[in-house]
Design a protein around this motif. Structure first.
Motif, mmCIF file in Angstrom:
data_model
loop_
_atom_site.group_PDB
_atom_site.id
_atom_site.type_symbol
_atom_site.label_atom_id
_atom_site.label_comp_id
_atom_site.label_asym_id
_atom_site.label_seq_id
_atom_site.Cartn_x
_atom_site.Cartn_y
_atom_site.Cartn_z
ATOM 1 N N THR A 72 -4.823 -35.267 -38.968
ATOM 2 C CA THR A 72 -3.489 -35.981 -38.790
ATOM 3 C C THR A 72 -3.635 -36.819 -37.331
ATOM 4 O O THR A 72 -3.635 -38.282 -37.345
ATOM 5 C CB THR A 72 -2.242 -35.398 -38.915
ATOM 6 N N ASP A 151 -1.880 -45.185 -45.402
ATOM 7 C CA ASP A 151 -2.436 -44.596 -44.178
ATOM 8 C C ASP A 151 -3.556 -43.325 -44.568
ATOM 9 O O ASP A 151 -4.029 -43.079 -43.574
ATOM 10 C CB ASP A 151 -1.234 -44.010 -43.420
ATOM 11 N N GLU A 152 -3.746 -42.953 -45.470
ATOM 12 C CA GLU A 152 -4.940 -41.833 -45.731
ATOM 13 C C GLU A 152 -5.969 -42.515 -46.277
ATOM 14 O O GLU A 152 -6.055 -43.253 -47.085
ATOM 15 C CB GLU A 152 -4.141 -41.039 -46.742
ATOM 16 N N ARG A 154 -10.060 -41.930 -47.244
ATOM 17 C CA ARG A 154 -11.117 -40.849 -48.169
ATOM 18 C C ARG A 154 -12.052 -41.647 -48.345
ATOM 19 O O ARG A 154 -12.464 -43.053 -48.089
ATOM 20 C CB ARG A 154 -10.520 -40.610 -49.496
ATOM 21 N N PRO A 182 -7.857 -35.869 -46.868
ATOM 22 C CA PRO A 182 -7.614 -37.044 -46.531
ATOM 23 C C PRO A 182 -7.380 -37.056 -45.170
ATOM 24 O O PRO A 182 -6.917 -36.209 -44.592
ATOM 25 C CB PRO A 182 -6.378 -37.653 -47.222
ATOM 26 N N ARG A 184 -5.799 -39.498 -41.494
ATOM 27 C CA ARG A 184 -4.940 -40.382 -41.258
ATOM 28 C C ARG A 184 -5.745 -41.495 -40.525
ATOM 29 O O ARG A 184 -6.723 -41.454 -39.764
ATOM 30 C CB ARG A 184 -3.925 -39.915 -40.275
ATOM 31 N N ARG A 185 -5.434 -42.948 -40.903
ATOM 32 C CA ARG A 185 -6.196 -44.050 -40.365
ATOM 33 C C ARG A 185 -6.403 -43.908 -38.877
ATOM 34 O O ARG A 185 -7.269 -44.493 -38.356
ATOM 35 C CB ARG A 185 -5.551 -45.356 -40.837
#
Length: 257
Positions: A72, A151-152, A154, A182, A184-185
């Motif tokens: 995150t 915002d996720e 992969r 995943p 967080r960006r």
């Protein structure tokens, strides 16, 4: 004293024989004997990515914990790692793969950490912009396969199979793809406040066929930290395609080899 930087081929590693080095080499300082190993996964994965390495470590009597990295933010990821380090009794080797090299660098100042192991991992200096550092080297093919859902982020299945884990059996790679966590960006643009490798003895496993982090960038980071270094003819996931060699390097970092 500067560490003896030694490079091994994967074949020689398997046999336990090192490549020749100059006769006037320095002696590698002995690392404290550690009974614990803490493993941290990177992007596009979860804690299960260490399952092929863990049995080799446990067979040597080591207490092993694989951290579930939340992916995150760097502070939250470092906190998750630190909470595991807090539970260790005595010297502990902290190991990071891929992006989690940043977590290892950040959390590795913990007093329980006796040595650091980087596996095809990021290793920026404190406050260094890793993105700018990586931009000095060829852009890795896997970066084109990152997809976002809001915002996720992969890795696409095609990129996962062809760039992330191309040297694994396809069925195993697909199973790992299904388990990827995943991220967080904003995570990938954050900077470390610590560079634990400046104060802790470090080890680095370079993947020479890596399509996620350029091999020359890995070599640069390993040399800069004066790491005891091995090289494996591996994709980014050497912990899965060469688990015995990775385990051997970790065991060396525990002072048991």
């Amino acid at each position: 004293m500067e560490l003896d930087r030694r490079t091994f081929s994967s074949a020689l590693l398997a046999s336990g024989v090192a490549l020749s080095v100059p006769q006037a080499r320095a002696v590698t300082p002995a690392v404290p004997r550690a009974d614990n190993v803490v493993l941290v996964h990177g992007l596009f994965a979860d804690g299960s990515s260490w399952l092929d390495v863990i049995p080799h470590l446990q067979a040597r009597g080591l207490t092993v914990t694989s951290v579930q990295n939340p992916l995150t933010s760097l502070p939250e990821a470092a906190a998750a790692c630190t909470s595991v380090l807090d539970r260790q009794t005595g010297p502990t080797v902290l190991v990071g793969h891929s992006f989690s090299g940043m977590i290892v660098s950040e959390a590795g100042i913990h007093p329980n950490v006796s040595a650091l192991v980087y596996v095809a991992a990021r290793a920026p200096d404190a406050g260094e912009d890793y993105t700018a550092l990586a931009a000095r080297y060829p852009k890795p093919p896997a970066s084109a396969g990152i997809v976002f859902d809001g915002d996720e982020g992969r890795l696409s299945e095609a990129a996962f199979l062809h760039d992330f884990a191309p040297d694994l059996p396809p069925a195993k790679a697909r199973a790992l793809y299904a388990a990827q966590w995943p991220f967080r960006r904003t995570l990938t643009s954050e900077k470390t406040g610590n560079a634990a490798w400046r104060s802790k003895q470090s080890f680095y496993a370079v993947s020479t066929r890596d399509r996620v982090i350029d091999p020359e960038l890995q070599r640069f980071m390993a040399k800069r930290m004066n790491a005891t270094t091995i090289e494996l003819a591996s994709s980014h996931v050497s912990l899965l395609s060469h688990p015995q060699e990775i385990a051997r390097l970790i065991i060396q970092a525990t002072g048991r080899s």
